[in-house]
Structures are given as C-alpha cells and as structure tokens.
Design a protein around this motif. Structure first.
Motif, mmCIF file in Angstrom:
data_model
loop_
_atom_site.group_PDB
_atom_site.id
_atom_site.type_symbol
_atom_site.label_atom_id
_atom_site.label_comp_id
_atom_site.label_asym_id
_atom_site.label_seq_id
_atom_site.Cartn_x
_atom_site.Cartn_y
_atom_site.Cartn_z
ATOM 1 N N LEU A 7 90.723 -32.426 0.380
ATOM 2 C CA LEU A 7 91.136 -33.304 1.482
ATOM 3 C C LEU A 7 89.966 -34.156 1.985
ATOM 4 O O LEU A 7 90.130 -35.361 2.230
ATOM 5 C CB LEU A 7 91.708 -32.479 2.640
ATOM 6 N N ALA A 8 88.791 -33.544 2.122
ATOM 7 C CA ALA A 8 87.622 -34.285 2.624
ATOM 8 C C ALA A 8 87.316 -35.471 1.719
ATOM 9 O O ALA A 8 87.081 -36.598 2.187
ATOM 10 C CB ALA A 8 86.418 -33.357 2.712
ATOM 11 N N LYS A 9 87.339 -35.227 0.408
ATOM 12 C CA LYS A 9 87.051 -36.288 -0.568
ATOM 13 C C LYS A 9 88.056 -37.440 -0.437
ATOM 14 O O LYS A 9 87.694 -38.622 -0.439
ATOM 15 C CB LYS A 9 87.127 -35.668 -1.973
ATOM 16 N N GLN A 10 89.335 -37.068 -0.264
ATOM 17 C CA GLN A 10 90.396 -38.093 -0.176
ATOM 18 C C GLN A 10 90.377 -38.828 1.170
ATOM 19 O O GLN A 10 90.720 -40.004 1.235
ATOM 20 C CB GLN A 10 91.768 -37.442 -0.418
ATOM 21 N N VAL A 11 89.969 -38.131 2.249
ATOM 22 C CA VAL A 11 89.860 -38.791 3.559
ATOM 23 C C VAL A 11 88.762 -39.856 3.501
ATOM 24 O O VAL A 11 88.931 -40.984 3.998
ATOM 25 C CB VAL A 11 89.577 -37.766 4.689
ATOM 26 N N VAL A 12 87.630 -39.501 2.876
ATOM 27 C CA VAL A 12 86.528 -40.474 2.706
ATOM 28 C C VAL A 12 87.034 -41.691 1.929
ATOM 29 O O VAL A 12 86.773 -42.850 2.293
ATOM 30 C CB VAL A 12 85.326 -39.802 1.982
ATOM 31 N N GLN A 13 87.806 -41.409 0.863
ATOM 32 C CA GLN A 13 88.382 -42.486 0.025
ATOM 33 C C GLN A 13 89.351 -43.349 0.842
ATOM 34 O O GLN A 13 89.348 -44.575 0.743
ATOM 35 C CB GLN A 13 89.126 -41.847 -1.168
ATOM 36 N N ALA A 14 90.188 -42.691 1.675
ATOM 37 C CA ALA A 14 91.177 -43.408 2.498
ATOM 38 C C ALA A 14 90.486 -44.364 3.471
ATOM 39 O O ALA A 14 90.929 -45.507 3.661
ATOM 40 C CB ALA A 14 92.025 -42.391 3.274
ATOM 41 N N VAL A 15 89.398 -43.888 4.078
ATOM 42 C CA VAL A 15 88.674 -44.719 5.057
ATOM 43 C C VAL A 15 88.017 -45.907 4.351
ATOM 44 O O VAL A 15 88.035 -47.044 4.844
ATOM 45 C CB VAL A 15 87.627 -43.861 5.822
ATOM 46 N N GLU A 16 87.470 -45.650 3.164
ATOM 47 C CA GLU A 16 86.839 -46.742 2.407
ATOM 48 C C GLU A 16 87.882 -47.781 1.984
ATOM 49 O O GLU A 16 87.687 -48.985 2.135
ATOM 50 C CB GLU A 16 86.139 -46.157 1.169
ATOM 51 N N THR A 17 89.036 -47.299 1.480
ATOM 52 C CA THR A 17 90.092 -48.196 0.983
ATOM 53 C C THR A 17 90.714 -49.012 2.115
ATOM 54 O O THR A 17 90.927 -50.220 1.987
ATOM 55 C CB THR A 17 91.187 -47.355 0.275
ATOM 56 N N ASN A 18 91.013 -48.350 3.245
ATOM 57 C CA ASN A 18 91.777 -49.010 4.311
ATOM 58 C C ASN A 18 90.916 -49.701 5.368
ATOM 59 O O ASN A 18 91.381 -50.645 6.007
ATOM 60 C CB ASN A 18 92.685 -47.989 5.003
ATOM 61 N N PHE A 19 89.684 -49.200 5.569
ATOM 62 C CA PHE A 19 88.854 -49.754 6.651
ATOM 63 C C PHE A 19 87.516 -50.295 6.163
ATOM 64 O O PHE A 19 86.722 -50.790 6.961
ATOM 65 C CB PHE A 19 88.614 -48.689 7.731
ATOM 66 N N ASN A 20 87.268 -50.145 4.845
ATOM 67 C CA ASN A 20 86.016 -50.605 4.259
ATOM 68 C C ASN A 20 84.786 -50.024 4.958
ATOM 69 O O ASN A 20 83.794 -50.710 5.174
ATOM 70 C CB ASN A 20 85.967 -52.159 4.286
ATOM 71 N N LYS A 21 84.899 -48.749 5.341
ATOM 72 C CA LYS A 21 83.793 -48.051 6.022
ATOM 73 C C LYS A 21 83.461 -46.774 5.247
ATOM 74 O O LYS A 21 84.300 -46.224 4.542
ATOM 75 C CB LYS A 21 84.171 -47.673 7.463
ATOM 76 N N GLU A 22 82.243 -46.270 5.464
ATOM 77 C CA GLU A 22 81.816 -45.066 4.737
ATOM 78 C C GLU A 22 81.653 -43.880 5.693
ATOM 79 O O GLU A 22 80.849 -43.924 6.611
ATOM 80 C CB GLU A 22 80.479 -45.347 4.042
ATOM 81 N N LEU A 23 82.462 -42.841 5.453
ATOM 82 C CA LEU A 23 82.373 -41.606 6.255
ATOM 83 C C LEU A 23 81.417 -40.632 5.571
ATOM 84 O O LEU A 23 81.486 -40.476 4.350
ATOM 85 C CB LEU A 23 83.737 -40.918 6.320
ATOM 86 N N THR A 24 80.566 -39.960 6.342
ATOM 87 C CA THR A 24 79.678 -38.960 5.709
ATOM 88 C C THR A 24 80.235 -37.541 5.862
ATOM 89 O O THR A 24 80.006 -36.685 5.025
ATOM 90 C CB THR A 24 78.255 -39.018 6.312
ATOM 91 N N THR A 25 80.965 -37.298 6.959
ATOM 92 C CA THR A 25 81.543 -35.951 7.159
ATOM 93 C C THR A 25 82.978 -36.055 7.657
ATOM 94 O O THR A 25 83.362 -37.050 8.290
ATOM 95 C CB THR A 25 80.748 -35.137 8.208
ATOM 96 N N VAL A 26 83.736 -35.001 7.369
ATOM 97 C CA VAL A 26 85.115 -34.913 7.865
ATOM 98 C C VAL A 26 85.239 -33.578 8.590
ATOM 99 O O VAL A 26 84.852 -32.533 8.061
ATOM 100 C CB VAL A 26 86.138 -34.976 6.703
#
Length: 594
Positions: A7-26
């Motif tokens: 889930l963490a990996k996919q949440v990071v991917q979702a944020v990058e795809t939809n908001f063009n931002k990079e998350l470091t932690t979930v």
C-alpha cells in the motif's frame, strides 16, 4: 512484501501520478471499530507535500488504490483518514500460509550473526531469593526467550555475588551463634538458614552500636567501630588472602545456598546456560584496572585508591579499587563483562537485568568499558526495572521482614486452589491433578501480573487480584486456551484440509481475528527491540478478547457449511497455538483443561 509495504508503494505512486509530488513516508494506523475498513492511511501528514482538501486527496488516493491494488476492494474517507477495505481472499491466503506453522511469528538465528548474553537473577549468597528477585528472574528469562524468538542466538547467565562484606556478615554470625547447625540438622533450605544468620548479624550489629553510643561514641563512630563489623571486614581480608579456614567455611555455606537457589529456580521455571561467580572474576577486574592506570583511563589518589574521572562525560569520579586494594562492585563488573566475551567469542552484546536503583552504576560501567577500548561496549543494555511492593509495604532483607520467593510461589498455588474450588471449576480432577493445576494457575497469575507491566514501572503486587478468571490476568488467558482445547477435542473434522478462497465469505469476527493473528510476528520483533515482555502479554490479552468475541458471535462446531466449520476450527487451532507460544515467551504454562 506485506500489505503495508504494498500500500505504501502504491500511495507514493498515486501522489506522484495525480499531484506530481513526491512522498517520502506514508502513515498507517488501525481502522477505528466504528468505521468500515481494515487499515487506515492518515492524510494529514501528506498536506506538507500535497496542498489541498484532505478529504479530496483521500478520495483520489482511494480510487487509485482500488484500480491498481488487487487486494483493495473499497474505501471511505472520514475527514483526513482514508479507511481501506481489503479483500477476503487476501486474509484467507495469508491465513492458509501460516496455518500449519506451529512456530509462526518466531525466527531462527541467521548464520554468523552475533549472539546476545542476557544476565538475570545474580543474587547474593547471604539470603534466599525474594519478591524483587522474582521480578528480575521473570523479566530476564522472558526477555531472553523473546530475543531468541526474534531470531537471535541467546545465552542466559547470572553472576553470583558469592564474595564481599555481605557474605562475611552471614559467616561471622554463623561462627558465633550457629552451634554448627546445618540445613540437614534444622530441616531448613540452605539459603534460608544462611539468610537467618544475615539477619542475626544485623541484630547483633545494632546492639553493639547502641552499646558504643552509651559509652560516648557518636552514632557514626559506633557504626564504624562495632566489633562484629570489624570482624567481618577482617574476614574479607582473610578470604582475599586465601586463608584456608575462612575459604572452607565460605565454600560450605555457599554450597548450602546454591542448593536452596536451585529449588527456587526449578519452582519458578527459569534456567541458565552458564554461571559466573564474582570470586572468579574480581581479580580479572583488578588486572584491567592496572592496565587502565597505565593508559590514563584511571588515576590513583593519595590514599592509594583508584578512580575513573568521568566529569567530562557529565558524570562524576568513580571508585574502582579501595585504598586497601580490595575490589568494589564496579571492578567485578568490569572483570565479568570481559571474561564473558573471552568465553563466548560470538557474543556481540549483553543485557543486564538489574533494578533501577543501579541505573547510574550501569551508565558508568558501560562508559568505562568503552574507554578501555572494547568495541562490544556499545551493545550493552541495562534492562532497568522498578520495585515490587506488596500491599503491606516495602521489603527489607536485613531485618528479616522480606517476602520470601518460595513462600510466595506456594501462597499463589494455594490461593489459586481456594478460588478454583469456590468457582467449582475442577470437576473430574483427582487430587494430584488439582495440585498440579493450582501450581500452573498460581504461577501463571504471578508471572503475568508482573510481566504485563512495563519494566520501568513500579508494581504493587496483589496476589488475590492476580488470580482473577476475568480481565487482563494470566488465569483468564489460560482459561480461554483450555476452552479452545475443549472445542477442538469435540471437532469431528479433518482440520488439516486446505481452505479454498471461493468457498468462504469472511464473517466480520473472523476477519478481525485474522487481523489480530497477523500482528504476532511484528509484536515479537517489537518486544525484542524494546526488551519488553509487557508487549507480548498485552498482545495475548487482546488476541484472547478477540477470540472470545468471535466465540460469542459465531458458532464454531455448528457452522452452516463445512468450509465455514473448517475455517473456524483452524482459526481456533492457530489462536491456541499463539497463546501457548506467547505464554511460553513469558515462561507461563497453559493447561489443556480447566
């Protein structure tokens, strides 16, 4: 990869795809009972990276997860919390993968990895073990078992404080007042007999102080000049000089004590892989003090005493050798630590189970060992714990008002017997089986009551309260285990059959139970990391509560379909296995019937 990682990996991917931002932690947390969902993603911390409405961000991520993660079947957003619903198939496949593993949650040591040595008990040989020793033994033994289950090679040890002024006090008193009595002639356990003479020394010492004060000495002078104390001090010097008579008496009285200790350890259910004796290690400590003098780690004062200056480290000066050349505790602990690494070269760290009144001592010891240049000194841990009080007050062994460990173990068994008889829980047991069960319940109650509390906290131990068959107690958990065994004895089903995902829709209570089972491996690792049996104890209580809720809400043996019955019997089997293994880590037995 576990679910949280996926889930963490996919949440990071979702944020990058939809908001063009990079998350470091979930950040994850358990879903609150009142909301639908199996795991919750916390949106608020993401707002530092993704600007916007937390509910809309949650909706966007949730929709992405449903589309891209096979295990995610639904979601809901409550304020800044994204509650994720996971498929039945995920839970059933997980359950199938661990169901037949009787050691689920436990890991084996990796080849070549350093071992850990856990020290506990470490009594003085001038008195029996008492309630404080019980907490020490239970903690040390349990932490050793937990470290082992987490995948570490472990050696259990104790250093027996078999020399020093306190031992000489018992010896002098026996010499003067003992009339050559022995454990055999008195019918007393050896540790109790020797303990009686430690108390006798204290009584005589106090009388002598009063006499000297009445002759005009100050209290301080009288305490130093009491003849019986001077005799004990002379005896210590005789012992260190190897005087034959003194050494023979010392060996005889210590042998009595060791026999007594062995009985107590057996009754308490703790063991050791190796023993150290201060009488063997104190000279080694002295040798390293001399080395440290040469290298400038230690310095000598005018009176000849040797010290370590730790003022630059925010501590003070610490005595390591007295002016008369005799060793202090610090000397012996330096010697013992070094000897252990020589004896067990695979040991890369040590855990010392010692009360919190010694916090400063271990801070100093670890620092001195680092200054002496030992690489392993950075892997030393003081498992510090608080006092144990009984409702009647604190314990003092010099005055003979101590709460004796043997008496307490016996009292716990008899209290368990009284309560069990009152509740009428023992139909069909013969007398021998009853006595065995009382021991298991009484000792389980004592151990659980002590181990469920964070080690650092002080405990007020109430024997009656600990043997309650309801609530967060050992007997409540033992009773649930016995109840499960009773169900399994009646189950006319091949419980080894493989459950097919398509055959079952999970009941909410089954799902919750599987989620609780899933946590066990992580709990073992956390308990090892934190040196905390309380994490195991309280996890087991939560598991048992979850099982009892499951038991009350679904019929196990009267399930509507065979696959449902199979799942419920298998769930019961796995829960019983975890209870037994978790309680094993706490040193607690579980009865097959109650």
């Amino acid at each position: 990869m576990n679910l949280q990682d996926i889930l963490a990996k996919q949440v990071v991917q979702a944020v990058e795809t939809n908001f063009n931002k990079e998350l470091t932690t979930v950040e994850f947390q358990a879903t609150r009972k009142e909301f639908a969902g199996d795991i919750t993603i916390v949106i608020f911390p993401m707002l530092r990276v993704v600007k916007g409405n937390p509910v809309q961000i949650g909706e966007t991520i949730g929709a992405y997860l449903v589309e891209h993660v096979e295990e995610v079947v639904g979601f809901n957003v409550i304020k800044g919390f994204l509650n994720i619903e996971i498929s039945d198939s995920y839970f059933i496949e997980f359950f199938n993968s661990i169901r037949a593993n009787s050691q689920y949650g436990f890991n084996q040591p990796k080849p070549g990895e350093n071992a850990v040595m856990v020290e506990y008990s470490s009594p003085n040989t001038n008195k029996p073990l008492h309630l404080g020793h019980i907490r020490n033994n239970l903690l040390g033994y349990s932490v050793a078992e937990i470290l082992k289950a987490s995948g570490k090679k472990v050696y259990k040890t104790q250093v027996i404080n078999d020399r020093g002024i306190h031992i000489c006090k018992s010896m002098i008193a026996w010499q003067r007042f003992g009339n050559n009595e022995t454990p055999e002639s008195t019918g007393l356990k050896g540790d109790k007999l020797v303990g009686n003479y430690y108390v006798r020394f204290d009584q005589e010492y106090k009388k002598e102080i009063q006499n000297l004060i009445s002759e005009g000495q100050t209290e301080e002078e009288a305490k130093k000049n009491a003849p019986i104390l001077k005799d004990a001090q002379d005896m210590l010097l005789d012992w260190e000089a190897g005087n034959k008579e003194t050494v023979a008496l010392w060996e005889k009285m210590n042998a009595w004590v060791y026999k007594g200790f062995d009985v107590t350890y057996k009754n308490l259910g703790v063991d050791f892989d190796t023993l150290y004796f201060e009488s063997d290690t104190y000279l080694l400590g002295k040798e390293f003090v001399n080395e440290g003098l040469k290298t400038g780690v230690f310095f000598k004062k005018e009176d000849g005493s040797v010290w370590c200056d730790l003022t630059d480290d925010g501590l003070d000066e610490k005595l390591v050798l007295r002016s008369d050349g005799t060793a202090v505790y610090m000397t012996q602990d330096i010697g013992t630590a070094i000897q252990r690494i020589k004896d067990f070269p695979d040991v890369g760290g040590m855990v010392y189970t010692v009360g919190n009144e010694q916090d400063y001592h271990f801070q100093v010891l670890f620092l001195i060992l680092k200054k002496l240049g030992f690489e392993w000194a950075k892997n030393l841990f003081h498992l510090s714990y608080g006092m144990v009080d009984l409702p009647s007050g604190k314990m003092k062994s010099r005055e003979g008002t101590v709460v004796d460990a043997d008496d307490l173990i016996e009292e716990m068994a008899s209290t368990a017997g009284e309560i069990s008889e009152e509740l009428g829980k023992l139909d069909g047991y013969n007398e021998e089986e009853k006595q065995e069960l009382y021991k298991i319940i009484g000792l389980g109650a004592l151990k659980y009551y002590i181990l469920k509390v964070d080690p650092k906290k002080r405990i007020l131990f109430d024997p009656k309260e600990s043997i309650d068959f309801q609530g967060n107690t050992g007997p409540f958990i033992q009773y649930t285990y016995a109840r499960i065994q009773s169900i399994l004895r009646k189950a006319d089903i091949d419980a080894t059959a493989e459950l097919q995902v398509k055959d079952v829709t999970l009941h909410e209570k089954e799902r919750e139970l599987i989620k609780q089972i899933q946590l066990f491996e992580e709990v073992v690792q956390n308990a090892a990391e934190n040196h905390s049996p309380a994490l195991i104890a309280n996890y087991t209580y939560e598991l048992v509560k979850e099982f009892n809720s499951f038991y009350q809400n679904v019929s196990i043996l009267g399930a509507d379909t065979d696959p449902e019955k199979l799942l419920r019997v298998q769930l019961s089997t796995v829960v019983a296995g975890i209870i037994k293994n978790a309680f094993g880590l706490l040193g607690i037995q579980v009865p097959e019937r109650m």
